[in-house]
Write a protein that holds these residues in place. Structure first.
Motif, PDB file in Angstrom:
ATOM      1  N   UNK A  91     -47.101   5.280  -5.309  1.00 48.43           N
ATOM      2  CA  UNK A  91     -46.880   6.394  -6.227  1.00 48.43           C
ATOM      3  C   UNK A  91     -46.111   5.897  -7.451  1.00 48.43           C
ATOM      4  N   UNK A  92     -46.436   6.448  -8.616  1.00 53.24           N
ATOM      5  CA  UNK A  92     -45.804   5.950  -9.848  1.00 53.24           C
ATOM      6  C   UNK A  92     -44.396   6.553 -10.024  1.00 53.24           C
ATOM      7  N   UNK A  93     -43.456   5.664 -10.322  1.00 49.32           N
ATOM      8  CA  UNK A  93     -42.038   5.979 -10.522  1.00 49.32           C
ATOM      9  C   UNK A  93     -41.840   6.915 -11.717  1.00 49.32           C
ATOM     10  N   UNK A  94     -41.014   7.935 -11.528  1.00 51.64           N
ATOM     11  CA  UNK A  94     -40.722   8.881 -12.617  1.00 51.64           C
ATOM     12  C   UNK A  94     -39.212   9.041 -12.788  1.00 51.64           C
ATOM     13  N   UNK A  95     -38.844   9.765 -13.840  1.00 46.59           N
ATOM     14  CA  UNK A  95     -37.420  10.043 -14.076  1.00 46.59           C
ATOM     15  C   UNK A  95     -36.808  10.786 -12.896  1.00 46.59           C
ATOM     16  N   UNK A  96     -37.612  11.644 -12.260  1.00 49.96           N
ATOM     17  CA  UNK A  96     -37.096  12.377 -11.095  1.00 49.96           C
ATOM     18  C   UNK A  96     -36.688  11.408  -9.981  1.00 49.96           C
ATOM     19  N   UNK A  97     -37.514  10.369  -9.745  1.00 49.58           N
ATOM     20  CA  UNK A  97     -37.158   9.355  -8.739  1.00 49.58           C
ATOM     21  C   UNK A  97     -35.865   8.649  -9.141  1.00 49.58           C
ATOM     22  N   UNK A  98     -35.766   8.304 -10.424  1.00 45.60           N
ATOM     23  CA  UNK A  98     -34.550   7.620 -10.895  1.00 45.60           C
ATOM     24  C   UNK A  98     -33.331   8.506 -10.648  1.00 45.60           C
ATOM     25  N   UNK A  99     -33.453   9.794 -10.968  1.00 48.45           N
ATOM     26  CA  UNK A  99     -32.328  10.722 -10.756  1.00 48.45           C
ATOM     27  C   UNK A  99     -31.925  10.738  -9.281  1.00 48.45           C
ATOM     28  N   UNK A 100     -32.932  10.847  -8.404  1.00 46.42           N
ATOM     29  CA  UNK A 100     -32.621  10.930  -6.967  1.00 46.42           C
ATOM     30  C   UNK A 100     -32.006   9.632  -6.452  1.00 46.42           C
ATOM     31  N   UNK A 150     -33.331   1.915 -14.831  1.00 44.60           N
ATOM     32  CA  UNK A 150     -33.467   3.379 -14.915  1.00 44.60           C
ATOM     33  C   UNK A 150     -32.443   4.080 -14.024  1.00 44.60           C
ATOM     34  N   UNK A 151     -32.103   3.463 -12.890  1.00 48.71           N
ATOM     35  CA  UNK A 151     -31.137   4.071 -11.963  1.00 48.71           C
ATOM     36  C   UNK A 151     -29.708   3.860 -12.467  1.00 48.71           C
ATOM     37  N   UNK A 152     -29.391   2.597 -12.798  1.00 51.99           N
ATOM     38  CA  UNK A 152     -27.991   2.251 -13.104  1.00 51.99           C
ATOM     39  C   UNK A 152     -27.481   2.989 -14.339  1.00 51.99           C
ATOM     40  N   UNK A 153     -28.329   3.179 -15.347  1.00 54.00           N
ATOM     41  CA  UNK A 153     -27.853   3.858 -16.563  1.00 54.00           C
ATOM     42  C   UNK A 153     -27.486   5.314 -16.306  1.00 54.00           C
ATOM     43  N   UNK A 154     -27.919   5.850 -15.153  1.00 53.17           N
ATOM     44  CA  UNK A 154     -27.567   7.233 -14.808  1.00 53.17           C
ATOM     45  C   UNK A 154     -26.235   7.339 -14.073  1.00 53.17           C
ATOM     46  N   UNK A 155     -25.684   6.210 -13.618  1.00 51.29           N
ATOM     47  CA  UNK A 155     -24.439   6.277 -12.837  1.00 51.29           C
ATOM     48  C   UNK A 155     -23.297   6.748 -13.736  1.00 51.29           C
ATOM     49  N   UNK A 156     -22.455   7.656 -13.224  1.00 50.07           N
ATOM     50  CA  UNK A 156     -21.349   8.160 -14.045  1.00 50.07           C
ATOM     51  C   UNK A 156     -20.501   7.012 -14.582  1.00 50.07           C
ATOM     52  N   UNK A 157     -20.233   7.056 -15.899  1.00 52.15           N
ATOM     53  CA  UNK A 157     -19.372   6.048 -16.512  1.00 52.15           C
ATOM     54  C   UNK A 157     -20.127   4.891 -17.136  1.00 52.15           C
ATOM     55  N   UNK A 158     -21.430   4.781 -16.867  1.00 55.47           N
ATOM     56  CA  UNK A 158     -22.179   3.642 -17.425  1.00 55.47           C
ATOM     57  C   UNK A 158     -22.484   3.867 -18.900  1.00 55.47           C
ATOM     58  N   UNK A 159     -22.967   5.061 -19.245  1.00 54.91           N
ATOM     59  CA  UNK A 159     -23.265   5.351 -20.650  1.00 54.91           C
ATOM     60  C   UNK A 159     -22.113   6.128 -21.278  1.00 54.91           C
ATOM     61  N   UNK A 160     -21.926   5.913 -22.585  1.00 61.67           N
ATOM     62  CA  UNK A 160     -20.893   6.693 -23.281  1.00 61.67           C
ATOM     63  C   UNK A 160     -21.456   8.079 -23.581  1.00 61.67           C
ATOM     64  N   UNK A 161     -20.610   8.986 -24.076  1.00 58.44           N
ATOM     65  CA  UNK A 161     -21.052  10.357 -24.355  1.00 58.44           C
ATOM     66  C   UNK A 161     -22.223  10.399 -25.321  1.00 58.44           C
ATOM     67  N   UNK A 162     -22.154   9.554 -26.364  1.00 54.13           N
ATOM     68  CA  UNK A 162     -23.209   9.610 -27.392  1.00 54.13           C
ATOM     69  C   UNK A 162     -24.562   9.190 -26.836  1.00 54.13           C
ATOM     70  N   UNK A 163     -24.539   8.279 -25.862  1.00 55.05           N
ATOM     71  CA  UNK A 163     -25.821   7.790 -25.349  1.00 55.05           C
ATOM     72  C   UNK A 163     -26.150   8.482 -24.031  1.00 55.05           C
ATOM     73  N   UNK A 164     -25.445   9.576 -23.749  1.00 55.11           N
ATOM     74  CA  UNK A 164     -25.581  10.251 -22.469  1.00 55.11           C
ATOM     75  C   UNK A 164     -27.026  10.421 -22.020  1.00 55.11           C
ATOM     76  N   UNK A 165     -27.246  10.170 -20.739  1.00 49.46           N
ATOM     77  CA  UNK A 165     -28.593  10.269 -20.182  1.00 49.46           C
ATOM     78  C   UNK A 165     -29.102  11.708 -20.194  1.00 49.46           C
TER      79      UNK A 165
END
Ligand code: ADE
Length: 226
Positions: A91-100, A150-165
């Motif tokens: 199955x093709x990976x989506x943003x929903x999979x990354x979020x989960x 795609x997963x790691x950039x969603x972890x809290x603290x990885x992106x700053x507010x301006x680049x928020x996921x």
């Protein structure tokens, strides 16, 4: 979060994790990424990790034993939420999979190579199969790097507010609206007047309209999924 990646070409994965946001996530201790060479678990004197397929003409197939040993050793050290196999026939990976997946604690990513992998790995050791798209790469390494990013950039603290996921394309089911920076006029190519108006409410409406129109024209399938 910890991610263990099993591969026969660890060199392919060095660069993606040692730059930019993924590196920052590692340095801040938010993502603990370990790359393992499956050959380290081979009992063959030449460190082989593949063998001939039982069916004729199927080429070389990745053997189960070194993969099983590698996964067993990792599992003896901690509990894994998923053992993910990167393969085009999934199955093709989506943003929903990354979020989960970003909510998990420990993941194993297994990269395929050669013509395929002994089916028993998929039947007995793997818990989730992911393709990054309907095309075939030489191995799962680049796919593993993409999924990890795609997963790691969603972890809290990885992106700053301006680049928020939260403002990413796909997070609200729409592509992102266009963005501009200075100068406001370059060779007569002008930034839309509305963005210079200072009226935040009108600008938000404009951005939403743009996102909707872009999605309708480029990815109408995303609107049907809503
Ligand atoms: N390995 C080879 N091609 C792949 C793909 N499209 N997605 C995930 N893993 C792969």
């Amino acid at each position: 979060m910890r991610i263990d990646i099993l591969t026969v070409v660890p060199e392919l994965l060095e660069s993606p994790f040692n730059h930019s946001i993924l590196k920052r996530a590692k340095d801040k201790g938010l993502a603990d990424i370990h790359i393992h060479n499956i050959r380290d678990w081979s009992s063959d004197k030449h460190k082989r990790v593949d063998d001939y397929a039982f069916s004729k003409g199927a080429g070389m197939v990745m053997s189960i034993e070194p993969i099983d040993k590698a996964i067993s050793e990792l599992k003896s050290q901690r509990i894994y939420d998923e053992v993910i196999f990167l393969t085009p026939d999934a199955r093709v990976f989506t943003q929903r999979d990354a979020n989960q997946l970003s909510l998990k604690t420990n993941l194993i990513l297994l990269c395929g190579h050669y013509k395929g992998i002994d089916q028993r790995v998929r039947d007995h050791l793997v818990t989730l199969e992911i393709s990054i798209g309907d095309y075939v790469l030489t191995g799962g390494e680049l796919a593993a790097a993409i999924v990890s990013d795609a997963i790691v950039r969603l972890l809290p603290g990885v992106l700053s507010d301006e680049t928020s996921a939260l403002t990413d394309s796909f997070q609200d089911g729409l592509l992102t609206p266009p963005v501009y920076t200075r100068p406001a006029d370059y060779k007569g190519w002008k930034v839309p007047d509305i963005l210079l108006s200072g009226n935040d409410l009108l600008i938000d409406d404009w951005k939403h309209d743009q996102a909707y129109e872009r999605t309708k024209s480029i990815r109408p399938d995303l609107l049907n999924n809503k």
